[in-house]
Design a protein around this motif. Structure first.
Motif, PDB file in Angstrom:
ATOM      1  N   THR A 153       0.834  -1.205   0.000  1.00 49.76           N
ATOM      2  CA  THR A 153       0.000   0.000   0.000  1.00 49.76           C
ATOM      3  C   THR A 153       0.869   1.255   0.000  1.00 49.76           C
ATOM      4  O   THR A 153       0.617   2.211  -0.743  1.00 49.76           O
ATOM      5  CB  THR A 153      -0.927   0.003   1.222  1.00 49.76           C
ATOM      6  OG1 THR A 153      -1.753  -1.169   1.201  1.00 49.76           O
ATOM      7  CG2 THR A 153      -1.807   1.242   1.229  1.00 49.76           C
ATOM      8  N   ARG A 154       1.913   1.230   0.821  1.00 48.56           N
ATOM      9  CA  ARG A 154       2.828   2.376   0.898  1.00 48.56           C
ATOM     10  C   ARG A 154       3.544   2.605  -0.428  1.00 48.56           C
ATOM     11  O   ARG A 154       3.630   3.741  -0.920  1.00 48.56           O
ATOM     12  CB  ARG A 154       3.852   2.141   2.013  1.00 48.56           C
ATOM     13  CG  ARG A 154       4.813   3.311   2.222  1.00 48.56           C
ATOM     14  CD  ARG A 154       5.897   2.976   3.235  1.00 48.56           C
ATOM     15  NE  ARG A 154       6.879   2.046   2.683  1.00 48.56           N
ATOM     16  CZ  ARG A 154       7.897   2.412   1.913  1.00 48.56           C
ATOM     17  NH1 ARG A 154       8.070   3.690   1.573  1.00 48.56           N
ATOM     18  NH2 ARG A 154       8.767   1.518   1.467  1.00 48.56           N
TER      19      ARG A 154
ATOM     20  N   HIS B  40      -1.016   2.884 -14.680  1.00 51.89           N
ATOM     21  CA  HIS B  40      -1.352   3.063 -13.271  1.00 51.89           C
ATOM     22  C   HIS B  40      -2.519   2.191 -12.826  1.00 51.89           C
ATOM     23  O   HIS B  40      -2.468   1.587 -11.753  1.00 51.89           O
ATOM     24  CB  HIS B  40      -1.660   4.538 -13.007  1.00 51.89           C
ATOM     25  CG  HIS B  40      -0.519   5.441 -13.359  1.00 51.89           C
ATOM     26  ND1 HIS B  40       0.713   5.375 -12.750  1.00 51.89           N
ATOM     27  CD2 HIS B  40      -0.422   6.434 -14.296  1.00 51.89           C
ATOM     28  CE1 HIS B  40       1.520   6.278 -13.272  1.00 51.89           C
ATOM     29  NE2 HIS B  40       0.860   6.932 -14.205  1.00 51.89           N
TER      30      HIS B  40
ATOM     31  N   LEU C 121       2.722   1.651  -3.431  1.00 52.01           N
ATOM     32  CA  LEU C 121       1.818   2.090  -4.494  1.00 52.01           C
ATOM     33  C   LEU C 121       1.595   3.593  -4.407  1.00 52.01           C
ATOM     34  O   LEU C 121       1.570   4.290  -5.430  1.00 52.01           O
ATOM     35  CB  LEU C 121       0.481   1.343  -4.389  1.00 52.01           C
ATOM     36  CG  LEU C 121      -0.496   1.550  -5.552  1.00 52.01           C
ATOM     37  CD1 LEU C 121       0.081   1.003  -6.858  1.00 52.01           C
ATOM     38  CD2 LEU C 121      -1.833   0.882  -5.254  1.00 52.01           C
ATOM     39  N   THR C 122       1.475   4.100  -3.191  1.00 54.82           N
ATOM     40  CA  THR C 122       1.316   5.541  -2.980  1.00 54.82           C
ATOM     41  C   THR C 122       2.580   6.290  -3.397  1.00 54.82           C
ATOM     42  O   THR C 122       2.514   7.339  -4.047  1.00 54.82           O
ATOM     43  CB  THR C 122       1.003   5.840  -1.504  1.00 54.82           C
ATOM     44  OG1 THR C 122      -0.208   5.173  -1.132  1.00 54.82           O
ATOM     45  CG2 THR C 122       0.854   7.334  -1.269  1.00 54.82           C
ATOM     46  N   VAL C 123       3.737   5.756  -3.018  1.00 57.12           N
ATOM     47  CA  VAL C 123       5.018   6.367  -3.396  1.00 57.12           C
ATOM     48  C   VAL C 123       5.148   6.406  -4.912  1.00 57.12           C
ATOM     49  O   VAL C 123       5.585   7.417  -5.492  1.00 57.12           O
ATOM     50  CB  VAL C 123       6.191   5.589  -2.776  1.00 57.12           C
ATOM     51  CG1 VAL C 123       7.521   6.058  -3.366  1.00 57.12           C
ATOM     52  CG2 VAL C 123       6.208   5.753  -1.266  1.00 57.12           C
ATOM     53  N   ARG C 124       4.788   5.308  -5.561  1.00 58.14           N
ATOM     54  CA  ARG C 124       4.882   5.232  -7.026  1.00 58.14           C
ATOM     55  C   ARG C 124       4.046   6.333  -7.674  1.00 58.14           C
ATOM     56  O   ARG C 124       4.495   7.015  -8.594  1.00 58.14           O
ATOM     57  CB  ARG C 124       4.429   3.855  -7.512  1.00 58.14           C
ATOM     58  CG  ARG C 124       4.547   3.668  -9.019  1.00 58.14           C
ATOM     59  CD  ARG C 124       4.013   2.295  -9.444  1.00 58.14           C
ATOM     60  NE  ARG C 124       4.227   2.095 -10.858  1.00 58.14           N
ATOM     61  CZ  ARG C 124       3.427   2.572 -11.821  1.00 58.14           C
ATOM     62  NH1 ARG C 124       2.363   3.292 -11.485  1.00 58.14           N
ATOM     63  NH2 ARG C 124       3.695   2.358 -13.092  1.00 58.14           N
ATOM     64  N   ALA C 125       2.821   6.503  -7.195  1.00 57.73           N
ATOM     65  CA  ALA C 125       1.946   7.533  -7.756  1.00 57.73           C
ATOM     66  C   ALA C 125       2.532   8.925  -7.556  1.00 57.73           C
ATOM     67  O   ALA C 125       2.480   9.776  -8.454  1.00 57.73           O
ATOM     68  CB  ALA C 125       0.564   7.436  -7.113  1.00 57.73           C
ATOM     69  N   ALA C 126       3.123   9.153  -6.387  1.00 59.44           N
ATOM     70  CA  ALA C 126       3.687  10.468  -6.080  1.00 59.44           C
ATOM     71  C   ALA C 126       4.870  10.789  -6.983  1.00 59.44           C
ATOM     72  O   ALA C 126       5.049  11.940  -7.402  1.00 59.44           O
ATOM     73  CB  ALA C 126       4.112  10.521  -4.613  1.00 59.44           C
TER      74      ALA C 126
ATOM     75  N   GLN D  95      -2.558  -0.748  -9.978  1.00 60.46           N
ATOM     76  CA  GLN D  95      -3.550  -0.710  -8.899  1.00 60.46           C
ATOM     77  C   GLN D  95      -4.305  -2.042  -8.823  1.00 60.46           C
ATOM     78  O   GLN D  95      -4.507  -2.593  -7.730  1.00 60.46           O
ATOM     79  CB  GLN D  95      -4.528   0.434  -9.122  1.00 60.46           C
ATOM     80  CG  GLN D  95      -5.653   0.510  -8.091  1.00 60.46           C
ATOM     81  CD  GLN D  95      -5.161   0.924  -6.719  1.00 60.46           C
ATOM     82  OE1 GLN D  95      -4.687   2.044  -6.546  1.00 60.46           O
ATOM     83  NE2 GLN D  95      -5.276   0.023  -5.744  1.00 60.46           N
TER      84      GLN D  95
END
Length: 221
Positions: free
Chosen positions: A122-123, A187, A125-130, A191
């Motif tokens: 989860t972390r 993306h 995936l968030t980092v990747r998006a950022a 996800q």
């Protein structure tokens, strides 16, 4: 790490550094301490530390990067040898190998993931998006590779992870080249993959990984 007091200092320090890498103290992709720091940690001279580090560079476990430091690139000598081989491989060949590895790893991860794995996925995936929002293609490639590695780690197959780590530098390189060439991030497919693994749905995880890599391979014609 304990100060070295016996003879054959270089070989002893080399083995100490090797143990730190194998134990995960310095994971693949991370920078090891500087020579002055290693000198203090081992209680030996700077020349001894330099020779020990160089021995692991020759073994393929470490890589010196000008102006940046020395990084871990493999957990074992074998991983370094494989990494050197993969570094000269054709991009499409590497991608097709990754497809086979990642599909199996995703299936295993969905069956074996722990709460810690779920939190890490989860972390990441968030980092990747950022990183994509920041338009830093190097950071995006590193974050993408880290997410895929975490899925392999969630399979809890040590041999699989070791082999994947030997591929990691070339994986990051091919991802970077793909981003620069296409700007495509897939993306929603990433996800879907993470969602399936977290849900423990082995069929969906396998299908999501296959769908992701079909899109990637198609870009190579």
């Amino acid at each position: 790490m304990q100060p070295v007091r016996r003879a054959s200092l270089i070989s002893q320090v080399t083995e100490q550094l090797r143990d730190e890498i194998r134990s995960g103290t310095w994971p693949v992709g991370t920078r090891i301490p500087t020579e002055p720091e290693l000198t203090e940690l081992t209680g030996t001279g700077r020349n001894t530390v330099r020779e020990a580090v160089q021995a692991l560079v020759h073994a393929g476990m470490l890589e010196r990067r000008q102006g940046s430091g020395t990084y871990v690139v493999a957990l074992t000598d074998l991983g370094g040898t494989l990494g050197n081989y993969f570094a000269g491989a054709h991009e499409r060949d590497v991608l097709e190998l990754r497809r086979a590895l990642d599909i199996t790893a995703a299936t295993l991860a969905a069956a074996r993931r722990t709460d810690d794995d779920v939190a890490e996925l989860t972390r990441l995936l968030t980092v990747r998006a950022a990183t994509w929002e920041g338009h830093d293609t190097t950071a995006a490639a590193v974050a993408d590779a880290a997410l895929h590695r975490a899925i392999v780690a969630a399979s809890h197959n040590a041999v699989y992870l070791e082999f994947y780590d030997s591929l990691l530098p070339v994986i990051e390189s091919t991802i970077h080249q793909h981003i620069d060439a296409t700007g495509e991030g897939f993306h929603s497919r990433h996800q879907n993959l993470v969602t399936a693994v977290i849900a423990g749905d082995t069929r969906a995880a396998s299908d999501a990984a296959r769908d992701l890599f079909e899109g990637l391979v198609a870009d190579f014609g």
